[in-house]
Design a protein around this motif. Structure first.
Motif, PDB file in Angstrom:
ATOM      1  N   UNK A 194      -2.029   6.006  -3.978  1.00  0.00           N
ATOM      2  CA  UNK A 194      -3.485   5.977  -3.812  1.00  0.00           C
ATOM      3  C   UNK A 194      -4.178   5.365  -5.029  1.00  0.00           C
ATOM      4  N   UNK A 195      -5.034   4.405  -4.739  1.00  0.00           N
ATOM      5  CA  UNK A 195      -5.879   3.780  -5.761  1.00  0.00           C
ATOM      6  C   UNK A 195      -7.255   3.529  -5.152  1.00  0.00           C
ATOM      7  N   UNK A 196      -8.309   3.478  -5.965  1.00  0.00           N
ATOM      8  CA  UNK A 196      -9.645   3.151  -5.438  1.00  0.00           C
ATOM      9  C   UNK A 196      -9.742   1.652  -5.193  1.00  0.00           C
ATOM     10  N   UNK A 252      -2.180   4.408   9.840  1.00  0.00           N
ATOM     11  CA  UNK A 252      -0.921   5.147   9.761  1.00  0.00           C
ATOM     12  C   UNK A 252      -0.393   5.258   8.343  1.00  0.00           C
ATOM     13  N   UNK A 253      -0.746   4.296   7.468  1.00  0.00           N
ATOM     14  CA  UNK A 253      -0.288   4.390   6.084  1.00  0.00           C
ATOM     15  C   UNK A 253      -1.347   4.995   5.165  1.00  0.00           C
ATOM     16  N   UNK A 254      -2.439   5.493   5.764  1.00  0.00           N
ATOM     17  CA  UNK A 254      -3.457   6.191   4.988  1.00  0.00           C
ATOM     18  C   UNK A 254      -4.331   5.301   4.145  1.00  0.00           C
ATOM     19  N   UNK A 275      -4.492   6.103 -11.755  1.00  0.00           N
ATOM     20  CA  UNK A 275      -3.472   5.247 -11.160  1.00  0.00           C
ATOM     21  C   UNK A 275      -3.913   3.788 -11.215  1.00  0.00           C
ATOM     22  N   UNK A 276      -5.205   3.558 -10.966  1.00  0.00           N
ATOM     23  CA  UNK A 276      -5.763   2.209 -11.088  1.00  0.00           C
ATOM     24  C   UNK A 276      -5.575   1.667 -12.499  1.00  0.00           C
ATOM     25  N   UNK A 277      -5.904   2.472 -13.485  1.00  0.00           N
ATOM     26  CA  UNK A 277      -5.787   2.024 -14.875  1.00  0.00           C
ATOM     27  C   UNK A 277      -4.330   1.766 -15.241  1.00  0.00           C
ATOM     28  N   UNK A 335       0.811  -1.207   0.000  1.00  0.00           N
ATOM     29  CA  UNK A 335       0.000   0.000   0.000  1.00  0.00           C
ATOM     30  C   UNK A 335       0.847   1.260   0.000  1.00  0.00           C
ATOM     31  N   UNK A 336       1.902   1.248   0.781  1.00  0.00           N
ATOM     32  CA  UNK A 336       2.789   2.409   0.831  1.00  0.00           C
ATOM     33  C   UNK A 336       3.541   2.596  -0.479  1.00  0.00           C
TER      34      UNK A 336
END
Length: 330
Positions: free
Chosen positions: A214-216, A281-283, A298-300, A209-210
């Motif tokens: 950011x992705x949905x 903590x990692x959002x 970003x997902x695509x 994740x870090x």
């Protein structure tokens, strides 16, 4: 006189009944299918336990459908009204020519939720340590697998050439396979990663994740027709989720753990709190329900890198941000 008094009592009773009925909020029932049961979805369970849905006049029937395919089948066949699942599934459905596409309307998590777990304790871990190792990855075509390979490539590791990649193990059996001796590294969700670390089965060395941004990753979606016919209910649902997102953001991991513990009766409270804290903590928990265009792109990019993007779908085609934005601005 007696009859007049009796008539007055009857009239008063009728008026009080009408007043009470007018004061009652009409309840709307919504069936929600979640792709799995996970601490990763903590804000959803907070919304349920804190009564945020009830405040909106909603009665939620939550079912765990165990897998993206089953979750989307439930949604498209009217077995559920709303699905909590990865946004990539809406793209797959759209690419198959759906007449009634699945629309993403409220984001719950905004990063990948998996962690890299090593069998042996690794001091000063570097991603290049995976070269020539055996890596037990996730199911091909799913977001965990796509993000996993995306991160490896970001660190100049070719998943098909620089290590032995295992992807033929069912999602539910991956932890058991690793515990039984398969793989030097494994990609795991919580709380399994923390349980393995606590039991000495493995050691968390990195967060996908870090690394991926950011992705949905997990989003509430429903059919376009359902939004058109039930916009007020979707609006109320989104408001309840937003309240929960803000509640999780403003309270400690332990406070959140105590609220959601009824959904994880087999997990110790301290473990739940550890997992919540790690995700927070990692959002990983989105602080509002808006799925923005940058996250969608970003997902695509991740899907395209994995060779799994069937077609380029614009943000506005499968994402409705109007409801989430209205809720935030209220």
């Amino acid at each position: 006189m007696k009859n007049i008094r009796l008539a007055g009592i009857v009239l008063m009773t009728i008026l009080l009944t009408i007043t009470a009925a007018c004061g009652q909020q009409q309840t709307t029932s919504l069936k929600v299918a979640e792709v799995t049961r996970s601490i990763f979805y903590a804000p959803q369970y907070v919304a349920l336990e804190k009564g945020f849905f009830e405040e909106e006049g909603l009665e939620i029937e939550l079912n765990t459908t165990w897998g993206g395919d089953k979750t989307m089948t439930a949604l498209l066949s009217d077995g559920s009204d709303i699905a909590l699942v990865g946004s990539e599934t809406s793209i797959y459905v759209h690419a198959r020519g759906a007449n009634d596409p699945a629309i993403n309307f409220a984001q719950l998590t905004q990063t990948d939720g998996t962690f890299l777990v090593a069998r042996e304790k690794v001091e000063d871990f570097e991603w290049e340590d995976l070269n020539d190792s055996t890596f037990l990855g996730q199911r091909k075509g799913g977001m965990p697998q796509m993000v996993g390979e995306f991160v490896l490539k970001q660190h100049d590791i070719n998943p098909q050439e620089d290590l032995e990649l295992i992807q033929n193990v069912d999602f539910a059996n991956i932890p058991n396979a690793f515990a039984s001796g398969t793989g030097d590294y494994v990609q795991l969700f919580e709380p399994t990663a923390s349980i393995f670390e606590k039991e000495g089965v493995g050691h968390i060395v990195a967060s996908f994740g870090e690394e991926s941004g950011h992705v949905p990753y997990t989003v509430f979606m429903t059919k376009e027709s359902f939004i058109n016919q039930n916009e007020e209910a979707i609006h109320k649902f989104t408001r309840a989720i937003y309240k929960a997102q803000q509640w999780v953001q403003e309270h400690s991991a332990m406070e959140t753990a105590k609220v959601i513990q009824p959904y994880f009766e087999d997990s110790e409270l301290d473990l739940i709190a550890t997992v919540v804290d790690r995700y927070k903590s990692q959002g990983s928990f989105a602080t509002d329900p808006v799925l923005d265009e940058e996250e969608w792109n970003n997902l695509k990019a991740i899907m395209e890198e994995a060779g799994e993007l069937p077609e380029d779908v614009d943000h506005g085609t499968l994402v409705n941000t109007n409801i989430a934005e209205e809720v935030i601005n209220e």
